[in-house]
Design a protein around this motif. Structure first.
Motif, mmCIF file in Angstrom:
data_model
loop_
_atom_site.group_PDB
_atom_site.id
_atom_site.type_symbol
_atom_site.label_atom_id
_atom_site.label_comp_id
_atom_site.label_asym_id
_atom_site.label_seq_id
_atom_site.Cartn_x
_atom_site.Cartn_y
_atom_site.Cartn_z
ATOM 1 N N TRP A 57 -1.854 -14.376 -4.031
ATOM 2 C CA TRP A 57 -0.386 -14.346 -4.130
ATOM 3 C C TRP A 57 0.200 -13.055 -3.593
ATOM 4 C CZ3 TRP A 57 2.012 -10.680 -7.160
ATOM 5 C CH2 TRP A 57 1.236 -10.042 -8.137
ATOM 6 N N LEU A 103 0.656 -13.550 0.472
ATOM 7 C CA LEU A 103 1.482 -14.613 1.060
ATOM 8 C C LEU A 103 2.901 -14.138 1.367
ATOM 9 C CD1 LEU A 103 0.647 -17.601 -1.297
ATOM 10 C CD2 LEU A 103 0.020 -17.387 1.103
ATOM 11 N N PRO A 104 3.487 -14.663 2.457
ATOM 12 C CA PRO A 104 4.922 -14.410 2.650
ATOM 13 C C PRO A 104 5.677 -14.996 1.455
ATOM 14 C CG PRO A 104 3.984 -15.554 4.566
ATOM 15 C CD PRO A 104 2.931 -15.533 3.505
ATOM 16 N N ALA A 128 -9.877 -19.514 4.559
ATOM 17 C CA ALA A 128 -9.810 -18.902 3.224
ATOM 18 C C ALA A 128 -8.361 -18.862 2.771
ATOM 19 C CB ALA A 128 -10.377 -17.489 3.284
ATOM 20 N N LEU A 129 -8.129 -19.221 1.510
ATOM 21 C CA LEU A 129 -6.763 -19.238 0.990
ATOM 22 C C LEU A 129 -6.342 -17.831 0.572
ATOM 23 C CD1 LEU A 129 -6.892 -22.499 -1.174
ATOM 24 C CD2 LEU A 129 -6.173 -22.229 1.198
ATOM 25 N N SER A 130 -5.071 -17.499 0.838
ATOM 26 C CA SER A 130 -4.581 -16.146 0.545
ATOM 27 C C SER A 130 -4.265 -15.974 -0.936
ATOM 28 C CB SER A 130 -3.295 -15.876 1.325
ATOM 29 O OG SER A 130 -3.429 -16.275 2.654
ATOM 30 N N ARG A 161 3.538 -17.259 -9.076
ATOM 31 C CA ARG A 161 3.113 -15.927 -9.537
ATOM 32 C C ARG A 161 3.943 -14.831 -8.856
ATOM 33 N NH1 ARG A 161 2.695 -11.868 -11.205
ATOM 34 N NH2 ARG A 161 0.946 -10.579 -11.888
ATOM 35 N N GLN A 162 4.266 -15.041 -7.568
ATOM 36 C CA GLN A 162 5.118 -14.085 -6.847
ATOM 37 C C GLN A 162 6.504 -13.992 -7.488
ATOM 38 O OE1 GLN A 162 5.294 -15.627 -2.828
ATOM 39 N NE2 GLN A 162 3.727 -14.202 -2.130
ATOM 40 N N GLU A 183 0.329 -19.727 -6.601
ATOM 41 C CA GLU A 183 0.470 -18.375 -6.047
ATOM 42 C C GLU A 183 1.950 -18.032 -5.847
ATOM 43 O OE1 GLU A 183 -2.099 -20.274 -5.244
ATOM 44 O OE2 GLU A 183 -3.621 -18.885 -5.971
ATOM 45 N N HIS A 184 2.710 -19.005 -5.345
ATOM 46 C CA HIS A 184 4.128 -18.723 -5.113
ATOM 47 C C HIS A 184 4.887 -18.516 -6.427
ATOM 48 C CE1 HIS A 184 3.455 -20.377 -0.918
ATOM 49 N NE2 HIS A 184 3.947 -19.174 -0.741
ATOM 50 N N ASP A 188 -2.970 -26.083 -3.747
ATOM 51 C CA ASP A 188 -3.638 -24.901 -3.206
ATOM 52 C C ASP A 188 -2.745 -23.664 -3.106
ATOM 53 O OD1 ASP A 188 -2.219 -26.241 -1.299
ATOM 54 O OD2 ASP A 188 -3.787 -26.256 0.218
ATOM 55 N N TYR A 189 -1.400 -23.797 -3.151
ATOM 56 C CA TYR A 189 -0.547 -22.618 -3.014
ATOM 57 C C TYR A 189 0.595 -22.492 -4.019
ATOM 58 C CZ TYR A 189 -2.670 -20.789 1.221
ATOM 59 O OH TYR A 189 -3.536 -20.222 2.103
ATOM 60 N N TYR A 235 13.997 -12.795 6.209
ATOM 61 C CA TYR A 235 13.748 -13.893 7.149
ATOM 62 C C TYR A 235 15.057 -14.637 7.335
ATOM 63 C CZ TYR A 235 8.848 -13.225 5.892
ATOM 64 O OH TYR A 235 7.610 -12.707 5.679
#
Ligand code: SF4
Ligand code: SF4
Lengths: 94, 388
Positions: free
Chosen positions: A6, A9-10, A2-4, B218-219, B215-216, B211-212, B195
């Protein structure tokens, strides 16, 4: 997997665990799926040689045993090259 | 506290010395050269512990900064104009990787035609790169805001640029009230990266596809939303300790103002004198000095500005949208859903370093009074000091 969201996510695209490329199933963008008919297969391994993603599974006796759908991208080369029409392509359903 | 006569560049270099960053990677460019030149002498004289990386271009400078930030270092650099433009692709990388890098920037126009003088084209051209952008009015502000930049950037994990106006501030000597070295260190505190490549095995900057990626991004937007209150919080802490106030903007005599002039950078100093003169004549006019261009303080500005009858924007750069300058466009957008709409007019001025003086600003203000009387804006975008 399953995709996380936003929020989970780190930040900054940082990958915090080493070696997790293993979890990246590159076959998830396949639009067609190869279907193998073991009855017709003569184990010539043409498909194994032609597959650009090393997704044809072969056992220690040199026999073809199936297709690794985690990594198969559905290009259809195996179906095209098989001399016995032992592989055909079907639309991927999700 | 030591009081010094410093140019804007010297003030920023002094702030950098007192911050004592782990790494500075830089390439010189007029009119920001002095900042890193002075800093290099601090390094040579052993006044700082910084690893100073001399590189062959601004592209490499910001690349080295990003790498050092990934290693957990507190990182600073300085540039201007074409230098910032050459950094452009990596500005997005720094923001996307959430590297809290500080750039001491000097606002200079962009080629072509080639010109080394002040306008805000360089900084405004980077306004969507994901960097916090703060404009300083004078050398004192350049100094104070560089110190605050460290704290703001490290809290929200977004890179930040503090800018001064080329030559007008960068090379003009002014009185600067400095803090003691120890006070600066106490104010900024130590930096511990969330980090670091040295702490454990991590990957920085991997491929991030359909796929990501979204989201990044949006962060990153969320981080920018959180930045406005952090800018205010850090400003309050600075004010309570050292007595000078900052924030997202400064509202000067805007409370009862019918006309508010909005500007950023050095022109605010000239405008403030004009405001004082006109106030003496009974004209209800104020100044809103914008510190923060990114994030754009749209919510707060709406509260402060929607009471006025006319907003007069002074833009020291253009947008090729043909709708005026960047500050005007953003403000117009911010006021769109305000309960009451003031009239809005934009004056593009000072491109390529052309001076703007008190007479011109007075003229703009008086034209504004006429617009209020007529309740009508004939020409929403005009040019000041341009030969027609
Ligand atoms: S469809 Fe393409 S990727 Fe999949 S097994 Fe056949 S040749 Fe390999
Ligand atoms: S190419 Fe066809 S016949 Fe040959 S091994 Fe592959 S599936 Fe079997």
């Amino acid at each position: 997997m399953a995709l996380s969201s936003w929020k989970e996510l780190p930040i900054g695209t940082i990958i915090t665990e080493p070696g997790n490329a293993r979890e990246f199933k590159t076959g998830d963008w396949r639009s067609q799926r190869p279907i193998w008919d073991s009855e017709k297969c003569i184990h010539c391994l043409f498909c194994f040689i032609y597959c650009p993603d090393s997704s044809i599974k072969v056992n220690e006796e040199g026999k073809m045993t199936g297709i690794d759908l985690d990594y198969c991208k559905g290009c259809g080369i195996c179906a095209e090259e098989c001399p016995k029409e032992a592989i055909h392509m079907e639309i991927e359903k999700r | 506290m030591p009081i010094r006569a410093l140019t804007g560049n010297e003030a920023m270099a002094e702030a950098m010395r007192q911050i004592n960053p782990d790494v500075v990677a830089a390439y010189p460019i007029t009119p920001a050269t002095e900042i890193v030149q002075l800093f290099a002498s601090f390094v040579a004289d052993g006044c700082v512990d910084t690893e100073f990386v001399t590189v062959e271009s601004e592209h490499s400078a910001i690349a080295a900064c990003i790498g050092a930030s990934g290693a957990g270092a507190r990182v600073m650099t300085s540039t201007s104009s074409q230098g910032l433009a050459l950094m452009h692709e990596l500005l997005y990388v720094a923001a996307g990787l959430r590297a809290p890098i500080v750039i001491c920037e000097v606002n200079r126009t962009l080629s072509s035609p080639i010109n080394i003088h002040c306008d805000h084209s360089d900084t405004m051209g980077s306004r969507e790169a994901g960097w916090i952008q703060i404009f300083a009015e004078d050398a004192q502000e350049a100094y104070d805001l560089t110190l605050q930049a460290i704290k703001i950037s490290e809290e929200v994990l977004l890179p930040i640029m503090i800018s001064t106006d080329a030559f007008i501030i960068s090379h003009c000597m002014q009185r600067v009230d400095m803090l003691e070295d120890s006070e600066v260190q106490k104010f900024i505190g130590p930096y511990k990266a969330a980090y670091s490549l040295f702490d454990k095995t991590i990957t920085i900057g991997p491929l991030d596809l359909q796929d990501y990626y979204f989201e990044h991004k949006r962060q990153e937007i969320e981080a920018m939303w959180k930045t406005a209150p952090v800018i205010e919080k850090v400003a309050q802490e600075f004010a309570s300790k050292f007595g000078r106030s900052y924030g997202l903007f400064e509202a000067y005599k805007t409370e009862d103002a019918e006309q508010v002039i909005v500007a950023c950078g050095s022109t605010c100093g000239t405008t403030r004198v004009v405001i004082d003169n006109l106030r003496e004549k009974g004209i209800k006019i104020g100044l809103l000095k914008l510190y923060a261009m990114r994030p754009f303080p749209h919510q707060k500005l709406k509260e402060v500005l929607s009471k006025a009858k006319l907003i007069t924007v002074l833009d020291r750069s253009v947008s090729m949208s043909t709708m005026g300058g960047p500050v005007y466009i953003e403000l117009r957008s911010a006021l769109y859903d305000a309960p009451k709409h003031p009239l809005l007019v934009d004056y593009i001025y000072g491109l390529g370093g052309r001076d703007i003086d008190m007479d011109q600003i007075t003229d703009i203000a008086l034209k504004g009074e006429q617009i209020i009387k007529d309740n009508k804006v004939e020409k929403p975008v005009q040019y000041v000091g341009l030969r027609e």
